[in-house]
Design an enzyme around this catalytic site. Structure first.
Site, PDB file in Angstrom:
ATOM      1  N   SER A   9       0.727  -0.778  -0.062  1.00  0.00           N
ATOM      2  CA  SER A   9       0.065  -0.473   0.081  1.00  0.00           C
ATOM      3  C   SER A   9       1.021   1.209  -0.183  1.00  0.00           C
ATOM      4  CB  SER A   9      -0.826   0.133   1.396  1.00  0.00           C
ATOM      5  OG  SER A   9      -1.444   1.231   1.175  1.00  0.00           O
ATOM      6  N   HIS A  34      -1.232  -1.308  -4.276  1.00  0.00           N
ATOM      7  CA  HIS A  34      -2.412  -1.372  -3.805  1.00  0.00           C
ATOM      8  C   HIS A  34      -2.089   0.325  -3.565  1.00  0.00           C
ATOM      9  CE1 HIS A  34      -6.200  -1.967  -1.177  1.00  0.00           C
ATOM     10  NE2 HIS A  34      -5.613  -1.149  -0.209  1.00  0.00           N
ATOM     11  N   ASP A  36      -4.767   3.652  -2.307  1.00  0.00           N
ATOM     12  CA  ASP A  36      -5.483   4.039  -0.956  1.00  0.00           C
ATOM     13  C   ASP A  36      -5.683   5.597  -1.194  1.00  0.00           C
ATOM     14  OD1 ASP A  36      -3.837   2.042   1.369  1.00  0.00           O
ATOM     15  OD2 ASP A  36      -5.718   1.857   1.088  1.00  0.00           O
ATOM     16  N   MET A  38      -8.560   8.322   0.043  1.00  0.00           N
ATOM     17  CA  MET A  38      -8.785   8.428   0.978  1.00  0.00           C
ATOM     18  C   MET A  38      -9.748  10.188   0.722  1.00  0.00           C
ATOM     19  SD  MET A  38      -7.160   7.222   3.949  1.00  0.00           S
ATOM     20  CE  MET A  38      -5.918   5.160   4.171  1.00  0.00           C
ATOM     21  N   HIS A  68      -8.264   0.834  -4.491  1.00  0.00           N
ATOM     22  CA  HIS A  68      -9.246   1.163  -3.026  1.00  0.00           C
ATOM     23  C   HIS A  68      -9.596   2.300  -2.470  1.00  0.00           C
ATOM     24  CE1 HIS A  68      -8.903   0.335   1.440  1.00  0.00           C
ATOM     25  NE2 HIS A  68     -10.492   0.820   1.461  1.00  0.00           N
ATOM     26  N   MET A  70     -12.000   4.686  -1.000  1.00  0.00           N
ATOM     27  CA  MET A  70     -12.547   5.070   0.077  1.00  0.00           C
ATOM     28  C   MET A  70     -12.870   6.242   0.360  1.00  0.00           C
ATOM     29  SD  MET A  70      -9.573   3.442   3.016  1.00  0.00           S
ATOM     30  CE  MET A  70      -8.164   3.641   1.005  1.00  0.00           C
ATOM     31  N   MET A 139     -11.272  -5.845   5.058  1.00  0.00           N
ATOM     32  CA  MET A 139     -10.463  -4.475   5.567  1.00  0.00           C
ATOM     33  C   MET A 139      -9.879  -5.553   7.348  1.00  0.00           C
ATOM     34  SD  MET A 139      -9.761  -2.094   4.265  1.00  0.00           S
ATOM     35  CE  MET A 139      -8.864  -0.999   5.130  1.00  0.00           C
ATOM     36  N   ASP A 177      -6.059  -6.594   4.254  1.00  0.00           N
ATOM     37  CA  ASP A 177      -6.129  -5.164   4.089  1.00  0.00           C
ATOM     38  C   ASP A 177      -6.164  -4.672   5.658  1.00  0.00           C
ATOM     39  OD1 ASP A 177      -7.140  -2.393   1.935  1.00  0.00           O
ATOM     40  OD2 ASP A 177      -5.253  -2.539   3.399  1.00  0.00           O
TER      41      ASP A 177
HETATM   42  C1  DX5 Z   1      -6.489   1.643   5.298  1.00  0.00           C
HETATM   43  C2  DX5 Z   1      -6.233   1.081   4.321  1.00  0.00           C
HETATM   44  C3  DX5 Z   1      -4.240   0.393   4.642  1.00  0.00           C
HETATM   45  C4  DX5 Z   1      -3.351   0.485   4.939  1.00  0.00           C
HETATM   46  C5  DX5 Z   1      -2.543  -0.655   5.061  1.00  0.00           C
HETATM   47  O1  DX5 Z   1      -7.420   2.296   5.974  1.00  0.00           O
HETATM   48  O2  DX5 Z   1      -6.884   0.313   3.350  1.00  0.00           O
HETATM   49  O3  DX5 Z   1      -4.200  -0.336   2.954  1.00  0.00           O
HETATM   50  O4  DX5 Z   1      -2.680   1.332   4.132  1.00  0.00           O
HETATM   51  O5  DX5 Z   1      -1.561   0.089   5.785  1.00  0.00           O
HETATM   52  P1  DX5 Z   1      -0.964  -0.844   7.396  1.00  0.00           P
HETATM   53  O6  DX5 Z   1      -0.991  -2.420   6.279  1.00  0.00           O
HETATM   54  O7  DX5 Z   1       0.200  -0.433   7.250  1.00  0.00           O
HETATM   55  O8  DX5 Z   1      -2.115  -1.552   8.135  1.00  0.00           O
HETATM   56 ZN    ZN Z   2      -6.819  -0.727   1.261  1.00  0.00          ZN
END
Ligand code: DX5
Ligand code: ZN
Length: 221
Positions: A9, A34, A36, A38, A68, A70, A139, A177
């Site tokens: 990620s 990956h 992320d 947000m 991903h 969010m 998750m 994840d």
């Molecule tokens: C959290 C993300 C994850 C996160 C994973 O909302 O979706 O992908 O970045 O990071 P680690 O592996 O450090 O938990």
């Molecule tokens: Zn993620």
């Protein structure tokens, strides 16, 4: 069960040298990236958008990018990430007004589509769309931040999801994840996951221990 895939990620990468960091993890054996996204609305944090995905493609990253989302609403960003070169786009069912339409939008754009389940979100959202998902993302932390601890109860949910996928007879990836580390990935795989997101386990390693790359940490996963 299909091969195991490691998906670093980039939320935990060094944003000041993102292209190089991504190149290094791929050179060290990562299978995909990956991404992320947000929005500080669906989750209490803000990360990056489609321009960064486009910039990585322009930089020369041709690896599989697993986006991903969010975010809420969802559909408005699907087109942007399709244009930016996403290979997989996943979203949280609670964040979409029309789950089937959002999945179809992703697939009509030529990418693979998936649903993301927060720790307390039941899997029954899959009931009427198993024929439209290419990945189920579970998750194992509450979304919004890297570096959190794996929620142990997720293992039973992984087993449940694996059973549902096997019963469907379809080639659906099962990604986990959040809080995935060298000391729990074997249990997560044994429960039925085949795709593993790891952010801090990989990128924190680079900053703290090994300035020359990620070989030693990716091999431990
Ligand atoms: C959290 C993300 C994850 C996160 C994973 O909302 O979706 O992908 O970045 O990071 P680690 O592996 O450090 O938990
Ligand atoms: Zn993620």
């Amino acid at each position: 069960m299909s091969a195991c895939r490691i998906a670093p990620s980039i939320l935990s990468a060094d944003f000041a040298r993102l292209g190089q960091d991504v190149e290094d993890v791929l050179a060290s054996g990562a299978d995909m990236i990956h991404f992320d996204v947000m929005d500080n609305h669906y989750v209490p944090n803000l990360s990056f958008g489609a321009p960064i995905c486009h910039a990585l493609r322009h930089y020369g990253i041709d690896a599989f990018i697993d986006v991903h989302l969010m975010v809420s609403p969802v559909d408005r960003l699907i087109g942007d990430f399709l244009d930016a070169g996403a290979n997989m786009i996943t979203f949280h069912p609670e964040a979409s007004e029309h789950i089937d339409r959002s999945l179809q939008l992703i697939r009509d754009g030529g990418a693979k589509a998936g649903l993301v389940f927060n720790p307390a979100t039941p899997l029954h959202w899959l009931d009427y769309v198993m024929d439209k998902v290419d990945m189920v993302l579970l998750m194992s932390v509450n979304p919004g931040f890297g570096g959190q601890s794996f929620i142990p109860g997720t293992l039973d949910k992984i087993r449940d999801a694996r059973r549902r996928i096997d019963e469907s007879g379809r080639d659906i990836w099962l990604e986990v994840d959040g809080g995935v580390k060298a000391d729990n990935i074997a249990d997560i795989a044994a429960a039925g996951a085949d795709t593993f997101v790891a952010g801090s386990a990989i990128f924190k390693h680079r900053r703290d221990e090994d300035p020359h790359g990620y070989d030693s940490v990716i091999d431990t996963l």
